[in-house]
Each structure stands twice: as C-alpha cells, then as structure tokens.
Write an enzyme that holds these catalytic residues in place. Structure first.
Site, mmCIF file in Angstrom:
data_model
loop_
_atom_site.group_PDB
_atom_site.id
_atom_site.type_symbol
_atom_site.label_atom_id
_atom_site.label_comp_id
_atom_site.label_asym_id
_atom_site.label_seq_id
_atom_site.Cartn_x
_atom_site.Cartn_y
_atom_site.Cartn_z
ATOM 1 N N ALA A 63 48.290 -21.365 16.450
ATOM 2 C CA ALA A 63 49.057 -22.573 16.139
ATOM 3 C C ALA A 63 48.554 -23.097 14.807
ATOM 4 O O ALA A 63 47.459 -22.750 14.370
ATOM 5 C CB ALA A 63 48.833 -23.614 17.227
ATOM 6 N N GLY A 102 47.753 -18.844 19.664
ATOM 7 C CA GLY A 102 49.198 -18.789 19.857
ATOM 8 C C GLY A 102 49.804 -17.506 19.316
ATOM 9 O O GLY A 102 50.872 -17.084 19.768
ATOM 10 N N GLU A 105 49.319 -15.083 22.060
ATOM 11 C CA GLU A 105 50.225 -15.519 23.136
ATOM 12 C C GLU A 105 51.671 -15.107 22.828
ATOM 13 O O GLU A 105 52.415 -14.707 23.719
ATOM 14 C CB GLU A 105 50.100 -17.038 23.323
ATOM 15 C CG GLU A 105 48.759 -17.458 23.916
ATOM 16 C CD GLU A 105 48.603 -18.958 23.962
ATOM 17 O OE1 GLU A 105 48.488 -19.492 25.086
ATOM 18 O OE2 GLU A 105 48.616 -19.598 22.890
ATOM 19 N N GLU A 125 40.792 -20.680 21.241
ATOM 20 C CA GLU A 125 41.091 -22.117 21.371
ATOM 21 C C GLU A 125 39.870 -22.922 21.830
ATOM 22 O O GLU A 125 39.675 -24.067 21.420
ATOM 23 C CB GLU A 125 42.240 -22.323 22.375
ATOM 24 C CG GLU A 125 43.615 -21.952 21.852
ATOM 25 C CD GLU A 125 43.959 -20.481 22.001
ATOM 26 O OE1 GLU A 125 45.131 -20.131 21.860
ATOM 27 O OE2 GLU A 125 43.040 -19.670 22.237
HETATM 28 N N1 T1G Z 1 46.008 -23.166 11.281
HETATM 29 C C1 T1G Z 1 46.001 -23.644 10.008
HETATM 30 N N2 T1G Z 1 45.244 -23.129 8.985
HETATM 31 C C2 T1G Z 1 44.489 -22.080 9.288
HETATM 32 C C3 T1G Z 1 44.432 -21.518 10.597
HETATM 33 C C4 T1G Z 1 45.262 -22.097 11.614
HETATM 34 N N3 T1G Z 1 45.295 -21.628 12.861
HETATM 35 N N4 T1G Z 1 43.563 -20.488 10.568
HETATM 36 C C5 T1G Z 1 43.103 -20.401 9.301
HETATM 37 N N5 T1G Z 1 43.629 -21.349 8.539
HETATM 38 C C6 T1G Z 1 43.407 -21.556 7.108
HETATM 39 C C7 T1G Z 1 41.972 -21.965 6.781
HETATM 40 O O1 T1G Z 1 41.790 -23.347 6.895
HETATM 41 C C8 T1G Z 1 41.827 -21.492 5.343
HETATM 42 O O2 T1G Z 1 42.466 -22.434 4.537
HETATM 43 C C9 T1G Z 1 42.655 -20.219 5.333
HETATM 44 O O3 T1G Z 1 43.548 -20.312 6.465
HETATM 45 C C10 T1G Z 1 41.827 -18.975 5.485
HETATM 46 O O4 T1G Z 1 40.997 -19.111 6.617
HETATM 47 C C11 T1G Z 1 48.904 -23.041 21.611
HETATM 48 C C12 T1G Z 1 46.890 -24.409 20.376
HETATM 49 C C13 T1G Z 1 42.090 -16.379 10.999
HETATM 50 C C14 T1G Z 1 39.883 -15.398 11.491
HETATM 51 O O5 T1G Z 1 41.457 -20.804 16.206
HETATM 52 O O6 T1G Z 1 39.438 -18.100 13.012
HETATM 53 O O7 T1G Z 1 46.704 -21.368 18.799
HETATM 54 O O8 T1G Z 1 40.517 -23.202 3.281
HETATM 55 O O9 T1G Z 1 38.826 -19.213 5.369
HETATM 56 O O10 T1G Z 1 37.341 -16.196 7.116
HETATM 57 O O11 T1G Z 1 47.215 -21.692 22.351
HETATM 58 O O12 T1G Z 1 40.602 -18.606 9.826
HETATM 59 O O13 T1G Z 1 42.015 -21.462 2.318
HETATM 60 O O14 T1G Z 1 42.829 -23.835 2.592
HETATM 61 O O15 T1G Z 1 38.886 -18.997 7.884
HETATM 62 O O16 T1G Z 1 39.358 -14.677 6.698
HETATM 63 C C15 T1G Z 1 43.852 -20.742 17.499
HETATM 64 C C16 T1G Z 1 41.413 -20.045 13.460
HETATM 65 C C17 T1G Z 1 44.517 -22.015 17.075
HETATM 66 C C18 T1G Z 1 42.024 -19.219 14.533
HETATM 67 C C19 T1G Z 1 40.562 -15.934 9.129
HETATM 68 N N6 T1G Z 1 43.506 -19.974 16.308
HETATM 69 N N7 T1G Z 1 41.224 -19.280 12.231
HETATM 70 O O17 T1G Z 1 39.220 -16.096 8.756
HETATM 71 O O18 T1G Z 1 39.593 -17.090 6.406
HETATM 72 S S1 T1G Z 1 44.827 -23.027 18.486
HETATM 73 C C20 T1G Z 1 42.301 -20.067 15.756
HETATM 74 C C21 T1G Z 1 40.217 -18.385 12.112
HETATM 75 C C22 T1G Z 1 46.176 -22.313 19.249
HETATM 76 C C23 T1G Z 1 47.723 -22.213 21.167
HETATM 77 C C24 T1G Z 1 46.620 -22.982 20.524
HETATM 78 C C25 T1G Z 1 40.041 -17.767 10.770
HETATM 79 C C26 T1G Z 1 40.686 -16.361 10.637
HETATM 80 P P1 T1G Z 1 41.926 -22.746 3.114
HETATM 81 P P2 T1G Z 1 39.455 -18.662 6.582
HETATM 82 P P3 T1G Z 1 38.808 -15.942 7.198
#
Ligand code: T1G
Length: 697
Positions: A63, A102, A105, A125
């Site tokens: 998400a 997501g 999912e 999450e």
């Molecule tokens: N939403 C918005 N921005 C995101 C993002 C996300 N999910 N994931 C990464 N970014 C942005 C981050 O801030 C950075 O921005 C850029 O992307 C690169 O990220 C319903 C509710 C994917 C493994 O928890 O673990 O889904 O600083 O520097 O080291 O069930 O990012 O460049 O402006 O981290 O290569 C679940 C979170 C959400 C994954 C990449 N998903 N992201 O790592 O690059 S909750 C997560 C990561 C959800 C549903 C629920 C990592 C990555 P900027 P980065 P990276």
C-alpha cells in the site's frame, strides 16, 4: 485510462502493467487503474488469460504508506483484490524485485504466480505496526499453512522465490531476469493448457491440516518475549487463526476489524514515522544530490580491539578488502582471532556458510606497518579515547596515505576538528562513529568537522548504505548527538538514585518505556571501570568532577558484567541483572557521606527527568545545528541506543506528549533540581509559544 496502470494485449494474453515509481505502491490512482484495466481485460474477448506485471525495479511493494492516516479513498484494496480473484479469466501475476504487503496480497488474489529467481515476497505490515489488511492473513495460510504464514506475518521477513515455490506461495520460478517475458511465457502456457481460474480463497487442504493446532498459542507465547511492548504482532496471530476457524468472508471481516485496531494504534504512527525517518536521514540537508562520491574499494583500520574488529567485518561482509594495523603482533592475533570466532558463530547459527567465513577472513589482512595504508581509499582509527594518541596517529596517516584518501575517527566523544588539526588535509578528515558491537548495531553517526568537504560527507553517507548501516550526518561537539543526550540521561539517573530511587527502579521505568536495557544495566555492560577511568583522568587534570557511588563500586572492583558484579550482580553464564543489597548499602552510605536525605521518588518523576532532559538537550542540539532535523535524532536513538521504534524516536515521542507539557516540567526541574542542563532550550520555548512541534521544523 490511468497514467500509472495500462492495459494492452499480446496474442491471447491481456497485459495489465503498473508503472508508478519508485516501488509501484498501491496509491489511490494505482487501485483505480487496476480496476479499470481488469474491466478492460474482462471485456476483451481476444484475451483468454490476463497477466499482471510491473514496470521499474520491483513488483508492487505494498500500500502507499504516504496515504496512511489520511481519509481512505475507494476502492479500498480488499475490494480490488476481490475483483481480481473473481475474474472469470485466469489471472497470472509475474513477480520481480519485492512483492510486499498489499503487493503480495494482490498477487494472492490472482490465480497463478510466477516469480523471477531473484525476487522476494513478504508481508512486512507488522514492521509498520499493522497486519496484512487485504486478505493476506486469510489467503497466505491457504497456500503455505499455519506455521509459515505465522512466521512471515509476525516477523515481516522476506522470503526468497525458491522458498516461496516450496511453500506453494508461487507456482513457478523463472531463472531469467526479464519479468515480462517470464510472465508472458507462463500466461501463454496457462492459455495453451486451458488451465481454469483457481481462487486461493477456495483452497482448504492446508486449513484442514492445521485446524485446532497448538501453533497459534506457541506463537503468542514466543511473541511475549520477542515482541515485548508491541501491539500488532499479537493481532497478526488472531487474524491468521481466524482463517482456520471462520469461513472466508467472516475471516476477511475479522481481518479488517483487527487491521483497523492496528491502524488506530499510536504504534502505527511511530513505526511509519521511523520508516520514513530512516530513509530521510540518508538525504543530508544542504548536500546536493549530485555531490561527487569517492570510490571506497579498500579500507584500513587502526586497532584490532572490539570496535576495530567489528568495523572490519562490516566491510569484509560486502566484499571490501580491509587492512588492520596494530602495535603488537599479540594484539593483532587476538583481534583477528575474535573476528574469526564471530564469523564461525554466525556459521554455526546458519546465518552464513563456512565458505563465506573463509572468503571474508581472506579479505581481512593484519599488519604492524602503517605503510600498508598507502593505497587505501579510507582509513578508520579505532583506538582508545585519548586525544594525544589520536593526533599522533592522524599525523602519521597524513604522511603515509595517498591524496584523496579519507581519514576517519571512530571516536565517540572527542573533537573532530582538533583531530583534523594534526593533518595538512582537514577537509579529508571526518568522524565515523560506530556502535558496539559494530558488526551488529545498524547506526553509523557520521560527524562533519568544520573543514570536512562535501565530497567526504557524501562519501561516508554512501559508505553507510554500502555496509548496510543507517547513516546520519551530524555536527561536531562533545559527544556529538547520541552520547551528548545520553550523558544528560546518565546524570539524571545518577541524581535520582542519590536522592532516593534505586537503580532497578530507574532501569524498570526505562525498560517499561521500551528500551531493551536500563541506564545502570547498560553501565554494567559498558564497564563501570570505563566511566571511572574517564572521571579520574578529568580529576587528575584538575577538573571538578562530583563524587559518585559508582566510584565506590569501581574501587571495589565491581566493574559490571565482566566481573560478575557492578550495579547488579550476575550469575555464571547469565547476563540477567540481579539487584544486590550490598549496592543499596553502598548507596545509602554514600548518601550519608554526602548529607543527602533520601526521599520517595515516583516512576513518573524518573521518566520525566530521564527523558525530558534528553529532549531539552536535543532542542539545544537542533538550535546549534549539530543535528539538521528532529528525525535525524529519532533515527540515531532508534538505531544506536535502542529507543523503541514504535514510539517513533525521542523527538516524535515528545511531540506526542506535547511540548508544552515537557517545557512546563523542564522549568519545574530547573527550579527544583537546579542543574544547568535543565535550563529550557530557547527552541523549546519558541515552539511552545508558536504552538509548533519538532515535526514541524
Ligand atoms: N509506500 C510509499 N513509499 C514507499 C513504499 C510504500 N509502500 N515503499 C518504499 N517507498 C519509497 C521510500 O520511501 C523511498 O522513497 C523509495 O520508495 C525507495 O525505498 C493493505 C496496509 C520496497 C524493500 O512495508 O521495505 O501494504 O526516500 O529507499 O532500500 O496489507 O522500501 O526515495 O523518496 O526503502 O530498495 C507494506 C516498505 C505496506 C514495504 C525497497 N509494504 N518498503 O527498499 O529502497 S503496508 C512495506 C520497503 C500494506 C496492506 C498494507 C522498501 C523496499 P524516497 P527504499 P530500498
């Protein structure tokens, strides 16, 4: 047609492509785009099978976290995933990079999944204080069973494609690196073989196998220890268990209830703040993105002690050769021996292979000769804290190192500018403050001197990323950011015991707040003798240093864990701090000696004095420009000092409490305790006057 999701057809395959950099997060635009593209695919009579694929570096990484806390815009993700699952045309998801949250999912809502062998999948999450809220807790167990689903969802750990195949999470793994081609080939196969839609929600064999299993209770018990103080991991178990006890629609309803409980928890706000703060910290204010970065392909380290050895491992772990210089062969052999022992411990625990042990040891060379530093790109000095010794070392480095080599000190408190003054190239001198154990602790506090060049600043921040550390750049002052605040907390903790609290009472308040360890248990780990030696050096230098009952302990050889007795006593083979009546007697005698009448002290006073003194000091650090942003301080305390990430760091935590509340207490203790460090920071007063928070800076 949406800009971020497109539909096209190639032969019998309708292709839905998501292209929303940087990580194809499921923003409102992406969700509406997915629904529109799916409808187009449904209507396209030529399309027999549909393929979901993403452009850019990764499949959907979840998400859009930036939308959390804002009003939810329809369609919600559960509805989008349900529509995908309801497709009456087989739907294939082709995964590359990381299919997370997501994103996974959505893939589980598809009927078939193919992944590149380099891909990973996960439901992280829980790391954001949440749980999978679009069917992950209901669909994943139907594919992978209770144990694996619980592991993935309560830890948030990523799973490699091959393991995902083994657990039935994906149906095929492609050894290539072209995800579109892999997806097309698999979708074509589904079409050619006339494979039917296969909805994960209808799969029940794994549910039957684990229904009524003890595994849910086992996870709850294990989490009591591993997830102390956390909210969402326990909700994760409840949600997955619902998949085994309720029909799918009821299970989805239960998941949503639990998801909303987590979304409403303050821990979610703290963990989301920590997520973005960690990423923001790597972007240094005032340092242009295109600042040149020097290559660091070889490293030198001075000192093979605990810090030097740990620092060396960070570079060997990422394939960078390291030369460690020591004064004596014996110390060198001891240091290299400890590095090998650490690697072999990791191999024994299955974290690395024996081959990796040998490969990494082969990258670490011991030497007694500074000349071996003549070609290295970066040298890090890690010897004991003595300015004269450090200046002598930097003068030597200045004479042997090549032009352009970066000269760094791992000092945790001393003046970087004074160290740099021992060289003719202060622009190449910088602080790189690692935290013990340096091969484990994720924080790297990089310290800019007044003459450190932008190139060197940018390079040490890039080095932090390369060695998988969370780098923060701070200014030069005594104790920099972390230790300067810690010193204030230490002074207040000591004063509270002088006035009547017990060490264990103080430590319990800090561990209840979420720290892994209290102030005095930490002193026992670091060594009571270390602090004592520094105080004695200052006293011998004529500085006025207040007497302390800790000195008494040191004089009784109670050095802490290393002597099985310090502020606490320890049993053989255990690091568990045990309150010792002997210490209470020493403290009581000290109070009498100092004429201090002890009094009842509340936990609330302890919390306020140990934490608000740090927040007040942090405000001074911000106004002096030693830290650029409050989030830098949060990241330093979360990754360097164990401040609970679910509280977002000390500055985010202070904003939650209210700076007006904190200022009132600081002013109270200024008059009651009277110590200079309780003088309210002008910035704190200004923010309260303007009704602002640290987060607004
Ligand atoms: N939403 C918005 N921005 C995101 C993002 C996300 N999910 N994931 C990464 N970014 C942005 C981050 O801030 C950075 O921005 C850029 O992307 C690169 O990220 C319903 C509710 C994917 C493994 O928890 O673990 O889904 O600083 O520097 O080291 O069930 O990012 O460049 O402006 O981290 O290569 C679940 C979170 C959400 C994954 C990449 N998903 N992201 O790592 O690059 S909750 C997560 C990561 C959800 C549903 C629920 C990592 C990555 P900027 P980065 P990276």
């Amino acid at each position: 047609m949406s800009e971020v999701v497109t539909y096209s057809r190639e032969g019998k395959v309708g292709v839905i492509t998501v292209d929303y950099p940087p990580v194809n997060a499921l923003s409102h635009a992406v969700r509406t785009g997915l629904v529109a593209a799916l409808e187009q695919g449904q209507k396209d009579s030529e399309a027999k099978v549909l393929l979901l694929v993403c452009a850019g570096r990764t499949f959907i990484a979840g998400a859009d976290i930036r939308e959390f806390g804002k009003p939810m815009q329809e369609p919600g993700l559960p509805a989008v995933v349900e529509q995908f699952e309801n497709s009456d045309k087989p739907l294939v998801a082709a995964i590359h990079g990381t299919a997370l949250g997501g994103g996974l999912e959505t893939a589980l809502g598809c009927h078939y999944r193919v992944a590149l062998s380099s891909a990973k999948v996960g439901l992280p999450e829980v790391k954001l204080g949440l749980l999978p809220g679009a069917g992950g807790t209901q669909r994943l167990p139907r594919l992978a069973g209770a144990q694996k689903a619980l592991e993935m969802i309560t830890t948030g750990e990523f799973v490699a494609a091959k393991d995902a195949l083994a657990f039935g999470i994906v149906d095929a793994v492609d050894e290539g690196n072209d995800v579109k081609a892999a997806g097309m080939a698999y979708a074509q196969k589904i079409a050619d073989e006339g494979k039917p839609v296969r909805r994960v929600r209808d799969l029940t064999d794994k549910l039957a196998a684990d229904k009524g299993s003890e595994v849910f209770e086992q996870f709850r018990v294990a989490l009591e220890k591993k997830a102390r103080g956390l909210f969402s991991p326990f909700k994760c178990v409840d949600a997955v268990e619902a998949a085994f006890n309720l029909p799918f629609p009821e299970g989805m309803k239960r998941e949503r209830e639990l998801f909303m409980e987590c979304m409403g928890s303050p821990q979610r706000a703290g963990l989301v703040h920590s997520f973005f703060a960690e990423r923001q910290a790597s972007k240094v204010k005032g340092l242009p993105k295109d600042t040149p970065v020097r290559d660091v392909n070889s490293v030198g380290i001075i000192g093979a002690g605990t810090m030097g050895g740990g620092i060396a491992m960070n570079f060997a772990n990422v394939g960078i050769p390291v030369t460690i210089v020591e004064m004596k062969q014996e110390a060198l052999d001891k240091g290299l021996g400890i590095i090998r022992k650490n690697y072999e411990n990791s191999a024994r625990k299955g974290r690395i292979t024996q081959k990796q042990v040998e490969d990494r040891m082969a990258l670490i060379t011991g030497s007694l000769n500074y000349d071996d530093f003549k070609d290295v790109d970066l040298v890090i000095e890690a010897v004991f804290e003595n300015m004269a010794v450090k200046k002598e070392i930097f003068a030597k480095l200045d004479s042997v190192c090549k032009p352009g080599a970066i000269l760094a000190s791992n000092t945790s408190t001393l003046d970087i500018d004074e160290i740099a003054s021992a060289t003719k190239r202060p622009e190449d001198v910088v602080g790189m403050h690692f935290f013990s154990p340096a091969n484990v602790m994720r924080l790297l506090e990089n310290v800019r001197g007044s003459k450190t060049s932008d190139e060197v600043k940018a390079t040490v921040m890039a080095v932090a990323k390369k060695i998988k550390k969370v780098g923060v750049l701070v200014g030069n002052c005594h104790g920099f950011v972390g230790n300067r605040m810690l010193h204030r907390r230490g002074a207040e903790a000591l004063a509270l015991v002088n006035e009547g609290a017990t060490p264990q009472q103080v430590d319990k308040v800090l561990t209840d707040l979420g720290y892994p360890m209290g102030q005095f248990a930490m002193s026992d780990l670091a060594g009571i003798d270390v602090g004592y030696r520094i105080r004695e050096e200052l006293r011998n230098a004529g500085e006025k240093v207040a007497p302390s009952w800790l000195d008494k302990l040191a004089e009784l050889n109670r050095f802490g864990q290393k002597s099985m007795a310090g502020v606490y006593k320890y049993e053989e083979g255990s690091r568990k701090p045990i309150p010792d009546p002997e210490v209470e007697r020493i403290i009581e005698d000290f109070r009498k000696e100092q004429g201090i009448a002890s009094r009842e002290i509340t936990d609330q006073e302890i919390l306020e004095r140990c934490m608000y003194v740090m927040v007040n000091e942090a405000a001074k650090i911000l106004e002096e420009g030693i830290a650029d942003r409050a989030l830098d301080i949060d990241v330093i305390w979360i990754y360097g000092y164990g401040f609970p990430a679910y509280r977002g760091g000390p500055m985010f935590w202070a904003d939650q409490i209210g700076l007006d509340v904190i200022l009132a207490a600081v002013e109270k203790y200024r008059s009651e305790v009277g110590t200079e460090h309780w003088e309210p920071a002008p910035l704190l007063k200004q923010l309260v006057a303007e009704g602002k928070r640290f987060g607004d800076l």
